[in-house]
Design a protein around this motif. Structure first.
Motif, short mmCIF file in Angstrom:
data_model
loop_
_atom_site.label_atom_id
_atom_site.label_comp_id
_atom_site.label_asym_id
_atom_site.label_seq_id
_atom_site.Cartn_x
_atom_site.Cartn_y
_atom_site.Cartn_z
N GLU A 11 0.84 -1.20 0.00
CA GLU A 11 0.00 0.00 0.00
C GLU A 11 0.87 1.25 0.00
O GLU A 11 1.83 1.36 0.77
CB GLU A 11 -0.90 0.00 1.24
CG GLU A 11 -1.93 1.12 1.26
CD GLU A 11 -3.10 0.85 0.35
OE1 GLU A 11 -3.86 1.78 0.08
OE2 GLU A 11 -3.25 -0.31 -0.10
N GLY A 12 0.58 2.23 -0.84
CA GLY A 12 1.37 3.44 -0.95
C GLY A 12 1.26 4.33 0.27
O GLY A 12 0.23 4.34 0.96
N PHE A 13 2.33 5.10 0.52
CA PHE A 13 2.35 5.94 1.72
C PHE A 13 1.23 6.97 1.71
O PHE A 13 0.58 7.21 2.72
CB PHE A 13 3.70 6.66 1.84
CG PHE A 13 3.73 7.66 2.97
CD1 PHE A 13 4.05 7.26 4.25
CD2 PHE A 13 3.40 8.99 2.76
CE1 PHE A 13 4.04 8.17 5.30
CE2 PHE A 13 3.39 9.91 3.79
CZ PHE A 13 3.72 9.49 5.07
N GLU A 14 1.00 7.62 0.56
CA GLU A 14 0.00 8.68 0.51
C GLU A 14 -1.37 8.15 0.90
O GLU A 14 -2.12 8.80 1.67
CB GLU A 14 -0.06 9.31 -0.88
CG GLU A 14 -1.01 10.49 -0.94
CD GLU A 14 -1.15 11.06 -2.33
OE1 GLU A 14 -2.13 11.78 -2.58
OE2 GLU A 14 -0.28 10.79 -3.19
N ALA A 15 -1.72 6.97 0.41
CA ALA A 15 -3.02 6.39 0.74
C ALA A 15 -3.12 6.09 2.24
O ALA A 15 -4.16 6.33 2.87
CB ALA A 15 -3.24 5.11 -0.07
N VAL A 30 9.30 10.59 8.28
CA VAL A 30 8.22 9.60 8.15
C VAL A 30 8.29 8.91 6.79
O VAL A 30 8.17 7.69 6.69
CB VAL A 30 6.85 10.29 8.34
CG1 VAL A 30 5.72 9.27 8.14
CG2 VAL A 30 6.74 10.91 9.72
N LEU A 31 8.49 9.70 5.75
CA LEU A 31 8.59 9.13 4.40
C LEU A 31 9.83 8.26 4.25
O LEU A 31 9.80 7.23 3.56
CB LEU A 31 8.64 10.27 3.38
CG LEU A 31 7.32 10.97 3.05
CD1 LEU A 31 7.59 12.28 2.35
CD2 LEU A 31 6.45 10.08 2.18
N MET A 32 10.94 8.69 4.85
CA MET A 32 12.23 8.00 4.72
C MET A 32 12.77 7.72 6.11
O MET A 32 13.70 8.40 6.59
CB MET A 32 13.21 8.87 3.91
CG MET A 32 12.77 9.13 2.49
SD MET A 32 13.72 10.46 1.65
CE MET A 32 12.87 11.93 2.29
N ARG A 62 17.57 4.55 -6.99
CA ARG A 62 17.06 3.41 -6.22
C ARG A 62 16.36 3.89 -4.95
O ARG A 62 15.31 3.36 -4.56
CB ARG A 62 18.19 2.46 -5.87
CG ARG A 62 18.86 1.76 -7.04
CD ARG A 62 18.13 0.48 -7.43
NE ARG A 62 18.10 -0.49 -6.34
CZ ARG A 62 19.12 -1.33 -6.05
NH1 ARG A 62 20.24 -1.29 -6.77
NH2 ARG A 62 19.01 -2.19 -5.06
N LEU A 63 16.93 4.89 -4.30
CA LEU A 63 16.34 5.43 -3.08
C LEU A 63 15.01 6.11 -3.39
O LEU A 63 14.04 5.99 -2.63
CB LEU A 63 17.29 6.42 -2.41
CG LEU A 63 18.54 5.80 -1.77
CD1 LEU A 63 19.56 6.87 -1.41
CD2 LEU A 63 18.16 4.99 -0.52
N GLN A 64 14.94 6.82 -4.52
CA GLN A 64 13.68 7.43 -4.93
C GLN A 64 12.59 6.37 -5.11
O GLN A 64 11.47 6.52 -4.62
CB GLN A 64 13.86 8.18 -6.25
CG GLN A 64 14.57 9.52 -6.14
CD GLN A 64 14.68 10.17 -7.51
OE1 GLN A 64 15.74 10.24 -8.09
NE2 GLN A 64 13.55 10.65 -8.03
N ALA A 65 12.94 5.30 -5.82
CA ALA A 65 11.97 4.24 -6.10
C ALA A 65 11.56 3.51 -4.83
O ALA A 65 10.38 3.19 -4.63
CB ALA A 65 12.55 3.26 -7.11
N ARG A 66 12.54 3.26 -3.96
CA ARG A 66 12.26 2.48 -2.74
C ARG A 66 11.33 3.24 -1.79
O ARG A 66 10.44 2.65 -1.16
CB ARG A 66 13.59 2.16 -2.04
CG ARG A 66 13.50 1.67 -0.61
CD ARG A 66 12.85 0.30 -0.51
NE ARG A 66 12.88 -0.19 0.85
CZ ARG A 66 12.03 0.20 1.81
NH1 ARG A 66 11.07 1.07 1.52
NH2 ARG A 66 12.12 -0.28 3.03
N VAL A 108 9.84 8.93 -3.29
CA VAL A 108 10.10 10.36 -3.10
C VAL A 108 10.85 10.91 -4.31
O VAL A 108 11.23 10.18 -5.21
CB VAL A 108 10.92 10.60 -1.81
CG1 VAL A 108 10.08 10.29 -0.57
CG2 VAL A 108 12.19 9.76 -1.81
N GLY A 109 11.07 12.23 -4.32
CA GLY A 109 11.74 12.88 -5.42
C GLY A 109 13.24 12.98 -5.22
O GLY A 109 13.76 12.73 -4.13
N PHE A 110 13.93 13.40 -6.27
CA PHE A 110 15.38 13.51 -6.23
C PHE A 110 15.84 14.48 -5.14
O PHE A 110 16.74 14.17 -4.35
CB PHE A 110 15.91 13.97 -7.59
CG PHE A 110 17.41 14.07 -7.67
CD1 PHE A 110 18.17 12.97 -8.04
CD2 PHE A 110 18.06 15.25 -7.36
CE1 PHE A 110 19.55 13.05 -8.11
CE2 PHE A 110 19.45 15.35 -7.42
CZ PHE A 110 20.19 14.24 -7.80
#
Length: 476
Positions: free
Chosen positions: A182-186, A280-282, A300-304, A307-309
């Motif tokens: 489940e995605g974080f935003e949801a 919280v996000l990371m 890879r960190l963005q995808a994992r 989040v953005g660059f």
């Protein structure tokens, strides 16, 4: 041999300050460290270097972070003070370099006071000029953004209490997830509704006008602009969630900073709120572990973490937990005109505070290759070598009114850490190709330089009728 590794450490001023912070006499500290008071006295007066054995005893006895103790400069570095004393205001004084070094090393509080006074002076000078051009008008006496930047940097952009809160809230959200992926935003939207009765609505940018995020407490709604991309939207929801869940803790941290006025307090709280949202996000442990395992691969960190660059790059400058340190990165963000809007570092920072970065650094040429990472090894005038990478990013909420107004992010670390980065693989780090750079042009004495934008302060130009240099400002 590496000259930096072979250099003797004279840390008298910082050792004296540590002793005073601990409220110890020379005799008491000498007894704790197993040395004679006279030997400690010689060290504090920089008549003896600090040995490796003594550094280890300091770490064990007083729980000292050796990386911070051994860094060049304190709140005010030699480069920053050199730039202050190069101002035409001090013309004729010719403050020698060894006195500047002594001030930075032995009297860090006084050096920081000099920088604060100079910053206040330059702010006043800019405001006076603006008032003259505008025909008068009042202006605030402080710069909130500069105050907050200094407050954050004094803590090496590391707030351990917020990292702990962020990890706990991240784990709580994951425990409530109906599905593992489940995605974080949801998850954050669901928690905002279930615990706080808040709904999240996305509206057209034309309706939101200047706002990318706006909270409507009367209707219990968080309004987001549709100009936000997925990662920015998730960050906006995280920002509102941490305000609802940890507002009191954020307020306590803000009040404890003793900011000079309400605008500065509000800006600091916004900065701390963003820090907690990023935590919280990371979450710290997972993010630091993934960074090490992937060789600090930003994609890879963005995808994992979804989040953005820029969010990843900023988070990398906060990894200073004593039990799980990351590579000590610095970050700088500029626009196409060269204006600096972000400066953060978890360790040393190679650039001056008041001037711009050297045009020889590829951060400024990143705009020619949008979205692509460019790497470079640079050498500063003090002999320090740094591995850097740069890439453009879009402004948050980019729309028809801001199209093409990209920003560039520069990220870097000392060369000795570069072997841990995927971007340095295949490079000869023992005999690297190095680009010498300088501080702001008016302080830089590198010659010749075709990119020079101003002559160095205190150096006579050698312009004549018989020759032309590659530099527009040749000097002896």
């Amino acid at each position: 041999m590496n000259a930096a590794a072979d250099r003797k450490l004279f840390l008298g001023g910082r050792l004296k300050r540590l002793r005073r912070d601990l409220d110890l006499s020379q005799t008491a500290m000498a007894a704790d460290l197993g040395v004679s008071p006279s030997y400690l006295n010689h060290i504090e007066r920089n008549q003896r270097p600090v040995s490796a054995q003594l550094l280890l005893r300091l770490a064990e006895t007083y729980d000292v972070d050796l990386r911070n103790l051994g860094q060049s400069g304190g709140p005010a570095s030699e480069a920053e003070l050199s730039e202050v004393f190069a101002d035409p205001l001090f013309q004729g004084l010719a403050v020698p370099r060894h006195e500047i070094m002594q001030l930075a090393e032995d009297q860090p509080a006084a050096a920081d006071a000099v920088l604060r006074l100079y910053r206040a002076f330059t702010d006043r000078r800019v405001r006076d000029r603006a008032e003259v051009e505008a025909g008068g008008g009042a202006a605030p006496t402080d710069s909130p953004s500069e105050w907050v930047r200094e407050y954050v940097q004094a803590r090496h952009n590391h707030f351990p209490d917020l990292d702990v809160l962020g990890e706990a809230l991240h784990d709580a959200l994951r425990a409530e997830a109906p599905a593992p992926d489940e995605g974080f935003e949801a998850l954050a939207r669901a928690r905002l509704f279930a615990r706080h009765g808040l709904t999240v609505r996305t509206l057209p940018a034309e309706v939101m006008v200047e706002w990318t995020r706006r909270f409507d407490p009367h209707r219990g709604r968080l309004l987001l602009s549709d100009a936000l991309g997925p990662s920015s939207r998730a960050f906006a929801v995280a920002n509102q969630l941490v305000l609802m869940e940890h507002g009191p803790e954020l307020q306590v941290l803000t009040e404890a900073a003793n900011a000079p006025d309400a605008p500065t307090r509000n800006l600091l709280k916004a900065s701390l709120t963003n820090t907690l949202a990023a935590a919280v996000l990371m979450p710290y442990a997972a993010f630091q572990r993934t960074a090490e395992e992937t060789g600090y691969d930003l994609a890879r960190l963005q995808a994992r973490f979804g989040v953005g660059f820029e969010q990843v790059a900023h988070r990398l400058t906060t990894l200073s937990r004593p039990t799980a340190r990351g590579v000590p990165f610095f970050l700088m963000r500029v626009d196409q005109a060269g204006n600096v809007s972000k400066r953060y570092a978890s360790g040393a920072f190679p650039f001056s505070r008041f001037g711009g970065a050297c045009p020889r650094w590829r951060l400024h040429s990143a705009f020619r290759t949008p979205g692509r990472i460019v790497t470079q090894i640079i050498e500063t005038p003090d002999g320090g070598r740094w591995f850097t990478l740069a890439r453009t990013v879009d402004r948050q909420g980019q729309d028809a009114f801001t199209e093409g107004h990209d920003l560039a992010i520069g990220l870097g670390c000392e060369l000795r850490h570069a072997h841990r980065l995927i971007y340095a693989r295949g490079l000869d780090l023992q005999k690297p190709e190095v680009t010498p750079i300088g501080p702001a042009c008016r302080l830089c004495e590198r010659h010749p330089c075709a990119e020079r934008a101003a002559p160095p302060v205190g150096r006579a130009l050698t312009v004549d009728d018989w020759s032309k240099s590659v530099s527009p400002y040749p000097f002896a």
